[in-house]
Motif scaffolding. Sequence first.
Motif, PDB file in Angstrom:
ATOM      1  N   MET A   1       0.764  -1.311  -0.115  1.00 18.77           N
ATOM      2  CA  MET A   1       0.097   0.057   0.157  1.00 18.77           C
ATOM      3  C   MET A   1       0.899   1.262  -0.002  1.00 18.77           C
ATOM      4  N   ASP A   2       0.354   2.391  -0.169  1.00 18.07           N
ATOM      5  CA  ASP A   2       1.034   3.680  -0.298  1.00 18.07           C
ATOM      6  C   ASP A   2       1.040   4.114   1.225  1.00 18.07           C
ATOM      7  N   ILE A   3       2.186   3.905   1.977  1.00 17.08           N
ATOM      8  CA  ILE A   3       2.287   4.254   3.539  1.00 17.08           C
ATOM      9  C   ILE A   3       1.964   5.946   3.307  1.00 17.08           C
ATOM     10  N   GLY A   4       1.005   6.128   4.280  1.00 12.38           N
ATOM     11  CA  GLY A   4       0.726   7.696   4.627  1.00 12.38           C
ATOM     12  C   GLY A   4      -0.555   7.859   3.647  1.00 12.38           C
ATOM     13  N   GLY A   5      -0.924   7.319   2.759  1.00  8.47           N
ATOM     14  CA  GLY A   5      -1.943   7.474   2.035  1.00  8.47           C
ATOM     15  C   GLY A   5      -1.549   7.999   0.685  1.00  8.47           C
ATOM     16  N   PHE A   6      -2.291   8.176  -0.467  1.00 11.28           N
ATOM     17  CA  PHE A   6      -1.863   8.763  -1.904  1.00 11.28           C
ATOM     18  C   PHE A   6      -2.381  10.157  -1.828  1.00 11.28           C
ATOM     19  N   CYS A   7      -3.775  10.014  -1.977  1.00  9.87           N
ATOM     20  CA  CYS A   7      -4.726  11.202  -2.171  1.00  9.87           C
ATOM     21  C   CYS A   7      -4.616  12.283  -0.885  1.00  9.87           C
ATOM     22  N   VAL A   8      -4.075  13.351  -0.706  1.00 10.22           N
ATOM     23  CA  VAL A   8      -4.011  14.074   0.608  1.00 10.22           C
ATOM     24  C   VAL A   8      -4.929  15.007   0.670  1.00 10.22           C
ATOM     25  N   GLU A   9      -5.531  15.113   1.975  1.00  8.78           N
ATOM     26  CA  GLU A   9      -6.552  16.252   2.295  1.00  8.78           C
ATOM     27  C   GLU A   9      -5.594  17.537   2.199  1.00  8.78           C
ATOM     28  N   LYS A  10      -6.545  18.438   1.758  1.00 10.23           N
ATOM     29  CA  LYS A  10      -5.775  19.823   1.661  1.00 10.23           C
ATOM     30  C   LYS A  10      -5.320  20.164   2.860  1.00 10.23           C
ATOM     31  N   ARG A  11      -6.032  20.331   4.018  1.00  7.05           N
ATOM     32  CA  ARG A  11      -5.540  20.596   5.346  1.00  7.05           C
ATOM     33  C   ARG A  11      -4.168  20.285   5.549  1.00  7.05           C
ATOM     34  N   TYR A  12      -3.750  18.987   5.106  1.00  7.42           N
ATOM     35  CA  TYR A  12      -2.232  18.454   5.383  1.00  7.42           C
ATOM     36  C   TYR A  12      -1.353  19.248   4.525  1.00  7.42           C
ATOM     37  N   GLU A  13      -1.818  19.320   3.061  1.00  2.03           N
ATOM     38  CA  GLU A  13      -1.004  19.934   2.001  1.00  2.03           C
ATOM     39  C   GLU A  13      -0.469  21.554   2.492  1.00  2.03           C
ATOM     40  N   ASN A  14      -1.592  22.132   3.095  1.00  2.00           N
ATOM     41  CA  ASN A  14      -1.254  23.533   3.373  1.00  2.00           C
ATOM     42  C   ASN A  14      -1.006  23.667   4.988  1.00  2.00           C
ATOM     43  N   ALA A  15      -0.601  22.597   5.786  1.00  4.87           N
ATOM     44  CA  ALA A  15      -0.373  22.675   7.063  1.00  4.87           C
ATOM     45  C   ALA A  15       1.019  23.343   7.158  1.00  4.87           C
ATOM     46  N   LYS A  16       0.829  24.296   8.286  1.00  5.50           N
ATOM     47  CA  LYS A  16       1.962  24.972   8.931  1.00  5.50           C
ATOM     48  C   LYS A  16       2.747  24.512  10.025  1.00  5.50           C
ATOM     49  N   GLU A  17       3.923  24.759  10.271  1.00  5.80           N
ATOM     50  CA  GLU A  17       4.798  24.171  11.330  1.00  5.80           C
ATOM     51  C   GLU A  17       4.115  24.532  12.497  1.00  5.80           C
ATOM     52  N   GLY A  18       3.834  23.783  13.385  1.00  2.00           N
ATOM     53  CA  GLY A  18       3.233  24.225  15.003  1.00  2.00           C
ATOM     54  C   GLY A  18       1.743  23.749  14.964  1.00  2.00           C
ATOM     55  N   SER A  19       1.068  23.806  13.551  1.00  2.00           N
ATOM     56  CA  SER A  19      -0.337  23.796  13.664  1.00  2.00           C
ATOM     57  C   SER A  19      -0.921  22.472  13.943  1.00  2.00           C
ATOM     58  N   GLU A  20      -2.122  22.046  14.310  1.00  2.00           N
ATOM     59  CA  GLU A  20      -2.642  20.854  14.813  1.00  2.00           C
ATOM     60  C   GLU A  20      -2.642  20.002  13.303  1.00  2.00           C
ATOM     61  N   ASP A  21      -2.879  20.454  12.202  1.00  4.45           N
ATOM     62  CA  ASP A  21      -2.830  19.590  11.043  1.00  4.45           C
ATOM     63  C   ASP A  21      -1.595  19.125  10.954  1.00  4.45           C
ATOM     64  N   MET A  22      -0.510  19.910  11.210  1.00  6.07           N
ATOM     65  CA  MET A  22       1.005  19.358  11.096  1.00  6.07           C
ATOM     66  C   MET A  22       1.187  18.364  11.966  1.00  6.07           C
ATOM     67  N   LYS A  23       0.877  18.511  12.970  1.00  7.67           N
ATOM     68  CA  LYS A  23       0.819  17.534  14.198  1.00  7.67           C
ATOM     69  C   LYS A  23       0.255  16.138  13.806  1.00  7.67           C
ATOM     70  N   GLU A  24      -0.844  16.361  13.317  1.00  7.69           N
ATOM     71  CA  GLU A  24      -1.608  15.183  12.918  1.00  7.69           C
ATOM     72  C   GLU A  24      -1.210  14.239  11.699  1.00  7.69           C
ATOM     73  N   TRP A  25      -0.818  15.116  10.630  1.00  6.97           N
ATOM     74  CA  TRP A  25       0.049  14.685   9.762  1.00  6.97           C
ATOM     75  C   TRP A  25       1.335  13.773  10.122  1.00  6.97           C
ATOM     76  N   ARG A  26       1.933  14.274  10.784  1.00  8.38           N
ATOM     77  CA  ARG A  26       3.183  13.540  11.189  1.00  8.38           C
ATOM     78  C   ARG A  26       2.706  11.964  11.953  1.00  8.38           C
ATOM     79  N   GLU A  27       1.911  12.394  12.992  1.00 13.59           N
ATOM     80  CA  GLU A  27       1.477  11.343  13.790  1.00 13.59           C
ATOM     81  C   GLU A  27       0.921  10.065  12.726  1.00 13.59           C
ATOM     82  N   LEU A  28       0.129  10.684  11.954  1.00 13.53           N
ATOM     83  CA  LEU A  28      -0.676   9.708  11.012  1.00 13.53           C
ATOM     84  C   LEU A  28       0.471   9.008  10.018  1.00 13.53           C
ATOM     85  N   ASN A  29       1.526   9.650   9.656  1.00 10.91           N
ATOM     86  CA  ASN A  29       2.685   9.029   9.025  1.00 10.91           C
ATOM     87  C   ASN A  29       3.455   7.954   9.864  1.00 10.91           C
TER      88      ASN A  29
END
Length: 424
Positions: A140-168
């Motif tokens: 499978m594609d680890i981390g998923g292939f089709c990325v949600e926009k909130r992850y594409e636009n995540a800023k350092e320190g944001s909740e979205d960036m924290k979640e993106w890193r933990e998901l991966n």
Amino acid sequence: IGGFYDAYSEGARKLFWDQLNEKLYSKGIDAWWMDASEPDILSNASMQYRKELMTPTALGPSVEYFNAYALVNAQGIYEGQRSTNPNNRVFLLTRSGFAGLQRYSTATWSGDIGTRWEDMKAQISAGLNFAMSGIPYWTMDIGGFCVEKRYENAKEGSEDMKEWRELNARWFQFGAFCPLFRSHGQYPYREIYNIAPEGHPAYNSMVHYTKLRYQMMPYIYSLAGMTYFNDYTIMRALVMDFGKDAATHNISDQYMFGPNLMVCPVYQYKAISRDVYFPAGTNWYNYDTGEYVTGGKSIKVSAPYERMPLFVQEGSILPMGNDIQTTKEAQTDLTIKVYTGKNGEFTLYEDEGVNYNYENGAYSTIKFSYDEASQQLTVDDIKGEYAGMAKDRILKVEWITKGKKNTISEVKYSGKKISVKRAE
């Protein structure tokens, strides 16, 4: 429409290979990522319309044979490459598959999956269903292939960036215990250092499991040998090995990786524990802590950010190698982890790693057997041989025993039967 050929035609398959050979294989490309092998004649069209576009085929109407396209496409590449260079191993990764795909040295991945926690969870049962269908090499594609926009636009320190890193990090932990271990997807970039900076828990975890995957290569390669010679499958639903325990029949989020390891992925954001069922009839050791757990019950286990719950069946013998950077590096000196408590055995499989000489008997096996009554590990005579095989090696036998500190016995092994007593 003209981009797809009639793979059901032997002549068309040969022509397709000739083109691959002329433009790619002859120039050094020797592995194939076969995307769109459904075939994807018109993306997002209905299956019925795709079949209408494809009819007829050399084999018959596409309404009957459409689903087998990926199989005959793989057949053409496999037979073509082996006819051109019989000694070079074929490897294909294909987006779609059909029963029997493994005979053409082909693995299938699960396509353009999303980047949500539920997508990660769904991949566990997807892989297990592939294995139970008889196709052993799934990925499978680890981390998923089709990325949600909130992850594409995540800023350092944001909740979205924290979640993106933990998901991966969590997905990476699971991916390290799949038949093929690979990360792939659309932006953001997927290199470990692009997901998180050095020293971050996500970075630390991904590095740890990458190294562990390579250290386990003697075990994993032996599982591949079992798959070829014994019709085994590497990723195994619990019901496959513990079918007498009815509680395992509907468990879809934990599984065996070979006969020894039980893998329990974490697929919820911020979770630091999860419920794990321990099949009856055997007992278990926590791989990371050595904690001993009796079988036949479900308990909540610790799952800190950087670690996924991983358990080893009592009686297991786990051959481990060094922290190598590539499988071209020889794994000569090994650590043999022996999980005491009941008798056990494991057979180490080795060959040249790059050719098909194993089809003609050029490989070796070493059987390891543990006897609980005598507290003794027996390493049998090596069977078979191949060019470049190790003649002498150091074996560090690590003894893992309930309620005791781990101990190590170090012995030399030169291919002749030896026995090792558990070190106190």
